[in-house]
Design a protein around this motif. Structure first.
Motif, PDB file in Angstrom:
ATOM      1  N   ILE A 141       0.835  -1.194   0.000  1.00 25.33           N
ATOM      2  CA  ILE A 141       0.000   0.000   0.000  1.00 25.33           C
ATOM      3  C   ILE A 141       0.874   1.248   0.000  1.00 25.33           C
ATOM      4  CG2 ILE A 141      -1.799   1.279   1.238  1.00 25.33           C
ATOM      5  CD1 ILE A 141      -2.688  -1.370   2.461  1.00 25.33           C
ATOM      6  N   SER A 142       0.577   2.177  -0.920  1.00 18.59           N
ATOM      7  CA  SER A 142       1.231   3.483  -0.947  1.00 18.59           C
ATOM      8  C   SER A 142       0.333   4.460  -0.202  1.00 18.59           C
ATOM      9  CB  SER A 142       1.440   3.950  -2.396  1.00 18.59           C
ATOM     10  OG  SER A 142       2.266   3.046  -3.098  1.00 18.59           O
ATOM     11  N   TRP A 143       0.859   5.060   0.864  1.00 14.93           N
ATOM     12  CA  TRP A 143       0.039   5.891   1.739  1.00 14.93           C
ATOM     13  C   TRP A 143       0.191   7.379   1.456  1.00 14.93           C
ATOM     14  CZ3 TRP A 143      -3.656   3.658   4.373  1.00 14.93           C
ATOM     15  CH2 TRP A 143      -3.518   2.323   4.780  1.00 14.93           C
ATOM     16  N   GLY A 144      -0.910   8.099   1.566  1.00 11.92           N
ATOM     17  CA  GLY A 144      -0.908   9.550   1.507  1.00 11.92           C
ATOM     18  C   GLY A 144      -0.681  10.129   2.895  1.00 11.92           C
ATOM     19  N   PRO A 145      -0.797  11.449   3.025  1.00  9.16           N
ATOM     20  CA  PRO A 145      -0.557  12.094   4.320  1.00  9.16           C
ATOM     21  C   PRO A 145      -1.644  11.763   5.342  1.00  9.16           C
ATOM     22  CG  PRO A 145      -1.371  13.686   2.717  1.00  9.16           C
ATOM     23  CD  PRO A 145      -1.100  12.433   1.961  1.00  9.16           C
ATOM     24  N   VAL A 146      -1.300  11.885   6.612  1.00  9.02           N
ATOM     25  CA  VAL A 146      -2.237  11.644   7.705  1.00  9.02           C
ATOM     26  C   VAL A 146      -2.982  12.930   8.040  1.00  9.02           C
ATOM     27  CG1 VAL A 146      -2.486  10.905  10.099  1.00  9.02           C
ATOM     28  CG2 VAL A 146      -0.735   9.857   8.649  1.00  9.02           C
TER      29      VAL A 146
END
Length: 321
Positions: free
Chosen positions: A50-55
Motif C-alpha cells: 500500500i502506498s500511503w498519503g498524508p495523515v
C-alpha cells in the motif's frame, strides 16, 4: 416486509433504468464460471503493498488514504484500489475491515458506522471494491454492474482484496471484518477463509447472493429478457449465485466469535438466508432487530457497531478461543 422496503421494491420495479439488474445479460461466460469455483477462496491470500498519503488528524481520529494494485483480473479503470484507514486518536489494537454494500459508492455510508466504532475504540479500514466509487467503469449515474460477469469480477475481486487486507494488517492489529447486506455476505466469505482467527460481523446478510437476488425485492429489477427469459434463466442464475455461498466452505473455529445481525421485517434479505448462515456457524450469535433493511442501517447503527464490538470481545474471550 417493512413499508419502506415495500417502497423500495416498487422503485426497483418501476424506477429508472439504472436500477435494473443485469441489463447486459450474462456477459463473458468464462468469468461467470470462475465465480462457481469456490475452492479459490481457500487459496493463500495475496500480498499487497500500500502506498500511503498524508495523515489527517483530529481530536477523535487519524485518517489516511492509501492505494494498492488489484490482485485479480478487473477492468483497467478498476486496477487501483483505494483504502481509507481510520484509527482512534489514542491508538487501538482492534481494526475492522468494512466492506461495501450494493451500490455503496464512496465512503460516506460506511463512515457513519466507522464513527460509531471510533466511540468504541475500534479502527476501520474502508475499501473501495472493483466497479465502485473511484473504480467505476461506467458513467456516474449508470449501473456499473451490467452483466453477471461484471458481478462475478466484482465479487471475486472484493473477496480477494479483503482477504489480502486482513493478511496485511494482522501484524499490527487484532482484525475483524464486517459489512452490510452484500457487504455482509462478502465479509462472511472473507472471514471464513482468512486463514487465521478474525472477528466477523455480517450485518443484514445472506449466506450467498442467490436468495437476495432471486427471493428478495431486488428480484423485481432483474432484466430477465437480457438473460434469455425468466423461465430459462432463473434456475441457472440461482445455481451461479449460490455457488458463492458460505455454506459451501469449511467452518473454521473462529466463527464461534461471529455476531450476525438481522432485521425482522427485511424485504431484501430473506430471513431463511440469514438463519442458514447462523446455523452453518455453530456457536455464532444471531441478533434480531426490529425494522426493515433500510431502517436497520439508518436507525440502528449503534446496534450494528455493538455487534461488531461484541465479535471482537468473543474472539478474545478464552471460551471462544
Amino acid at each position: 416486509m417493512h413499508p419502506i422496503d415495500r417502497i423500495g421494491a416498487i422503485a426497483i420495479r418501476r424506477g429508472p433504468s439504472r436500477l435494473r439488474v443485469f441489463p447486459g445479460g450474462w456477459g463473458d461466460q468464462s468469468i461467470v464460471a470462475e465465480m462457481r469455483d469456490a475452492a479459490r477462496l481457500e487459496d493463500e491470500p495475496s500480498d499487497i503493498r500500500i502506498s500511503w498519503g498524508p495523515v489527517e488528524r483530529s481530536e477523535q481520529a487519524s485518517v489516511r488514504d492509501g492505494w494498492f494494485d488489484a490482485v485479480t483480473d478487473v477492468p483497467d479503470r478498476a486496477q487501483t484500489a483505494l483504502v481509507r484507514r481510520i484509527e482512534p486518536a489514542g491508538g487501538t489494537t482492534r481494526m475492522c475491515l468494512l466492506m461495501a454494500a450494493w451500490n455503496d459508492h464512496g465512503f460516506d455510508t460506511r463512515q457513519l458506522l466507522a464513527d460509531e466504532l471510533l466511540a468504541r475504540g475500534i479502527g476501520s479500514l474502508l475499501l473501495e471494491i472493483p466497479y465502485y466509487g473511484s473504480r467505476r467503469v461506467a458513467a456516474d449515474r449508470a449501473q456499473p454492474i451490467q452483466t453477471v460477469a461484471d458481478f462475478a469480477r466484482m465479487g471475486i475481486g472484493a473477496v480477494a482484496e479483503g482477504r489480502a487486507m486482513l493478511k496485511r494488517f494482522r501484524r499490527e492489529y487484532t482484525m475483524g471484518v464486517a459489512g452490510y447486506s452484500m457487504g455482509g455476505n462478502i465479509a462472511a466469505l472473507i472471514g471464513a477463509t482468512a486463514g487465521f482467527p478474525v472477528a466477523i460481523a455480517p450485518l443484514a446478510a445472506s449466506h450467498s447472493p442467490g436468495p437476495v437476488f432471486l427471493d428478495g425485492v431486488i428480484s423485481n429489477g432483474i432484466k430477465w429478457e437480457s438473460l434469455g427469459g425468466e423461465s430459462k434463466a432463473r434456475e441457472q442464475l440461482r445455481r451461479t449465485l449460490d455457488a458463492v455461498s458460505v455454506l459451501r466452505l469449511p467452518v473454521p473455529p473462529w466463527t464461534r466469535a461471529a455476531v450476525i445481525v438481522a432485521a425482522k421485517s427485511d424485504g431484501f434479505v430473506p430471513a431463511a438466508a440469514t438463519l442458514s448462515l447462523h446455523e452453518h456457524w455453530p456457536g455464532s450469535e444471531l441478533r434480531w432487530q426490529r425494522g426493515g433493511h433500510a431502517t436497520l442501517l439508518w436507525r440502528k447503527r449503534a446496534a450494528l457497531a455493538d455487534a461488531i464490538a461484541a465479535s471482537f470481545d468473543r474472539l478474545n474471550s478464552p471460551s471462544e478461543a
